[in-house]
Enzyme design. Structure first.
Site, PDB file in Angstrom:
ATOM      1  NE  ARG A 170     -42.799  54.592  41.089  1.00 44.79           N
ATOM      2  CZ  ARG A 170     -44.046  54.848  41.450  1.00 44.79           C
ATOM      3  NH1 ARG A 170     -44.295  55.589  42.525  1.00 44.79           N
ATOM      4  NH2 ARG A 170     -45.076  54.410  40.733  1.00 44.79           N
ATOM      5  CD  GLN A 176     -47.926  41.257  43.791  1.00 41.20           C
ATOM      6  OE1 GLN A 176     -48.353  41.795  42.779  1.00 41.20           O
ATOM      7  NE2 GLN A 176     -47.999  41.836  44.966  1.00 41.20           N
ATOM      8  CD  GLN A 177     -45.922  35.010  48.727  1.00 40.67           C
ATOM      9  OE1 GLN A 177     -46.175  35.961  49.456  1.00 40.67           O
ATOM     10  NE2 GLN A 177     -44.991  34.127  49.009  1.00 40.67           N
ATOM     11  CB  SER A 178     -51.284  33.748  44.322  1.00 44.35           C
ATOM     12  OG  SER A 178     -52.671  33.628  44.529  1.00 44.35           O
ATOM     13  CG  ASN A 218     -36.598  47.865  28.360  1.00 39.34           C
ATOM     14  OD1 ASN A 218     -36.333  48.993  28.761  1.00 39.34           O
ATOM     15  ND2 ASN A 218     -37.668  47.623  27.600  1.00 39.34           N
ATOM     16  CG  HIS A 232     -43.029  51.817  36.847  1.00 38.12           C
ATOM     17  ND1 HIS A 232     -42.365  52.927  36.380  1.00 38.12           N
ATOM     18  CD2 HIS A 232     -43.309  52.071  38.146  1.00 38.12           C
ATOM     19  CE1 HIS A 232     -42.238  53.812  37.351  1.00 38.12           C
ATOM     20  NE2 HIS A 232     -42.815  53.310  38.438  1.00 38.12           N
ATOM     21  NE  ARG A 274     -58.032  32.234  43.635  1.00 32.82           N
ATOM     22  CZ  ARG A 274     -58.372  31.605  42.520  1.00 32.82           C
ATOM     23  NH1 ARG A 274     -57.881  32.004  41.361  1.00 32.82           N
ATOM     24  NH2 ARG A 274     -59.187  30.563  42.554  1.00 32.82           N
TER      25      ARG A 274
END
Length: 246
Positions: A184, A97-99, A173, A90, A101
């Protein structure tokens, strides 16, 4: 390496969302300048019920672009990488987002309900998660020993599965959210992303019922399924079925 439950939290939304949407709609049809109206809205001189009724009536006409002025920000954890890949498709949204790495302490995971309810399937799934976690740790150690050091994580993570749990912050938004819920919250959506969408929709309804009380799967608003007969789930008649009855 435990299984991680879903958690969806509304972090923030645009202040005075109903009044802002009301003012935005009014500017489209009002000869004056809505900035002069704004203090009255904040002071409660125009009843919220009146604002909600006006907004609802305009939305029914199909005019919905002013709702883009209001956004919601969610924190989501306990979803799989498979799920996050669907969400970030979307495009009119912002994501953090959590990495994989930099976050390497554990590999929590999400197990599909269909697998969890079958003992032998669950056992095999959990065994694989253990094997993957062990392989990841081994590869990271080997890479460090061979001089990869701080870069070891970015290569070792290639073995991590779609089931690996992730955390993400999402900002959309209202117009994007309505579209997101259309797609979804549908029963044809994959179970995990539908679960996330349902949880997000509950928070939106609490914060801004004038916009989101009627939100959800498209069929619930139309009264029929917009999909072809091949893809319809059966909750509502298809458009073709309704036309044939007419």
């Amino acid at each position: 390496m435990p299984q991680k439950p879903l958690r969806v939290e509304l972090l923030s939304h645009t202040p005075d969302p109903l009044s802002l949407i009301y003012a935005s709609f009014r500017q489209c049809y009002h000869a004056g300048f809505v900035a002069d109206m704004w203090p009255k809205l904040l002071a409660g001189e125009i009843e919220r019920e009146k604002q909600a009724q006006f907004v609802s009536s305009v939305l029914e006409s199909g005019h919905d672009s002013p709702v883009e002025h209001v956004s919601f920000t969610f924190a989501v954890e306990g979803i799989s990488r498979a799920c996050s890949h669907q969400i970030v498709r979307h495009r009119i949204a912002s994501y953090s987002q959590q990495s994989q790495r930099y976050v390497t302490d554990t590999m929590d995971y999400v197990i599909p309900p269909a697998i969890e309810k079958i003992p032998e399937a669950k056992a095999r799934f959990e065994k694989f998660m253990e094997d993957v976690s062990e392989a990841y740790g081994d590869l990271r150690d080997i890479l460090v020993e061979h001089g990869r050091e701080s870069k070891a994580n970015e290569d070792a993570r290639f073995v991590l599965p779609q089931a690996a749990e992730t955390k993400i912050v999402i900002t959309m938004n209202c117009r994007s959210l309505l579209h997101f819920f259309n797609l979804r919250c549908c029963t044809r959506a994959q179970w995990e992303v539908r679960k996330v969408a349902d949880a997000m929709l509950r928070e939106c309804r609490k914060a801004l019922p004038a916009i989101f009380d009627a939100a959800g799967a498209r069929c619930e608003q139309l009264g029929y399924c917009p999909e072809s007969e091949r893809f319809a789930c059966g909750r509502y008649p298809t458009r073709a079925e309704l036309l044939n009855k007419a």
